[in-house]
Design an enzyme around this catalytic site. Sequence first.
Site, PDB file in Angstrom:
ATOM      1  N   HIS A 170     -15.732 -25.414  14.980  1.00  0.00           N
ATOM      2  CA  HIS A 170     -16.695 -24.812  14.113  1.00  0.00           C
ATOM      3  C   HIS A 170     -16.014 -24.229  12.867  1.00  0.00           C
ATOM      4  O   HIS A 170     -16.669 -24.542  11.913  1.00  0.00           O
ATOM      5  CB  HIS A 170     -17.516 -23.768  15.093  1.00  0.00           C
ATOM      6  CG  HIS A 170     -18.905 -23.123  14.285  1.00  0.00           C
ATOM      7  ND1 HIS A 170     -19.874 -23.895  13.909  1.00  0.00           N
ATOM      8  CD2 HIS A 170     -18.918 -22.132  13.580  1.00  0.00           C
ATOM      9  CE1 HIS A 170     -21.097 -23.207  13.274  1.00  0.00           C
ATOM     10  NE2 HIS A 170     -20.413 -21.996  13.000  1.00  0.00           N
ATOM     11  N   ASP A 188     -17.393 -28.969  17.686  1.00  0.00           N
ATOM     12  CA  ASP A 188     -17.997 -27.757  17.239  1.00  0.00           C
ATOM     13  C   ASP A 188     -18.878 -27.205  18.637  1.00  0.00           C
ATOM     14  O   ASP A 188     -19.744 -28.128  19.250  1.00  0.00           O
ATOM     15  CB  ASP A 188     -19.199 -28.043  16.257  1.00  0.00           C
ATOM     16  CG  ASP A 188     -19.851 -26.605  15.738  1.00  0.00           C
ATOM     17  OD1 ASP A 188     -19.751 -25.504  16.461  1.00  0.00           O
ATOM     18  OD2 ASP A 188     -20.583 -26.699  14.697  1.00  0.00           O
ATOM     19  N   SER A 204     -21.912 -22.509   8.901  1.00  0.00           N
ATOM     20  CA  SER A 204     -22.631 -22.032   9.920  1.00  0.00           C
ATOM     21  C   SER A 204     -23.991 -21.585   9.455  1.00  0.00           C
ATOM     22  O   SER A 204     -24.477 -22.451   8.890  1.00  0.00           O
ATOM     23  CB  SER A 204     -21.773 -20.887  10.557  1.00  0.00           C
ATOM     24  OG  SER A 204     -22.355 -20.419  11.963  1.00  0.00           O
TER      25      SER A 204
END
Length: 452
Positions: free
Chosen positions: A395, A361, A267
Amino acid sequence: MPPVGAASCPPPDCSMQLNSGAGNTTPSLSQLPMVQLTATPASALADEPVHIRVTGLHPLQMVTLMASLKDEKGNVFWSRAFYKANEVGELDLMQTPAFGGDYVGVHPMGLFWSLKPKKAFQRLLKKDVMNSPFWITLNLYDSVCFEDVITDQVMASQVVQRWFSGPGLQRVQIREGRVRGALFLPPGEGPFPGVIDLFGGRGGLVEFRASLLAARGFAVLALAYFGYEDLPSDLLEIDLEYFEEAANLLLAHPKVQTPGIGVISVSKGAEIGLAMACFLKQVVATIWINGTNAIFEFPLRYKDMVITPIPTFVERIQLDISGAMRLRHYKGDPWDELNQQSVLPIEKALGSILFIVGENDECLNSREYAQQALHQLRSHGKNNGRMLLYPGAGHLIEPPYLPLCYASPNKNFSWPLLWGGDPAAHAAAQEHSWGEILKFFRQHLTQTRSKL
């Protein structure tokens, strides 16, 4: 901490009297089947599979298997699946398919990766990685049980310990210069390949992946960069010299191999990890998990260089039916001509880069960012990057057998953030990518003199 592989606390009495069904004759105790639920190993690292079997059932009997645990905050996570015994009254989750419940089909670790929170939007996150495991209770019930609160008697039970550190592993608190974090060292003299572990916008210090990597033979610095101790409470800029200081600190440790280190990042951390690969000569192997290829939200500073962020567009935020926010489309496009000054110069990276992408994601358009980065490398005649693309994965791609977190709160937003992912596909991605992560670091960091 008991050694990995040690037996867990004895489970409750697993026997239960079952009627033979032969008229009105009551069988003697010696004729009653003994129902047994076994999980092997009962104590192991969290990235190791568990073999679950049931014996002593009636032929073709339908049963419910349930898993449950409480995290360190008291949040409850649970899962269930419905199974049918074979002709001799046995179940083997390596071979027997689930007919329903939280998953369908043959999934030996399905009860683990399908765990879901009783309270919506909770993420299962291990805090104390050294002193306690997750305790997962496996319960077996007669017939198919749909109720949230099962009142039926438990036929058999087994407790499984899932550890995030192994015997002899050390945790060293790091407070040197500006650097804050925790260094995990495998047992032995070393030197070990060094890795910096970066998480994203939640801030603080996250250690569970670093400790598991250390249990696999790496010296891993779980690095905090905001929202921890005396670090800034909020992320306002990326000071790359802080991360360079951390890299030099890790390389200076007598148990860490020189001359280069690896970075594993996810991330916002993946954005920083890619910047480290571009500008820091210490970084020779980078794993980028669902990140970006450009600077967003906050400027990046390194010596006399400043990279300004690409704009974001609040009006592009979407609300999922669950009530969580989908951020996938709210960032500007790095390929837009106006944003070129914010794109990271990935062609300057000297080491190898592994892009791990979840195609589902919902937080970042990570597939597009990874493809742009790889195109940029190829256009400069470089081939030091490759991508692993996982359909159905979300994600938060984490170590294997940890459950999917579909959405969870974030202190920067009023609504939970949507991470996305299909549970079964996400679980498959985590299991495969973990093997690729270990292989990648061993290939690009391990020297023959290292005692792994």
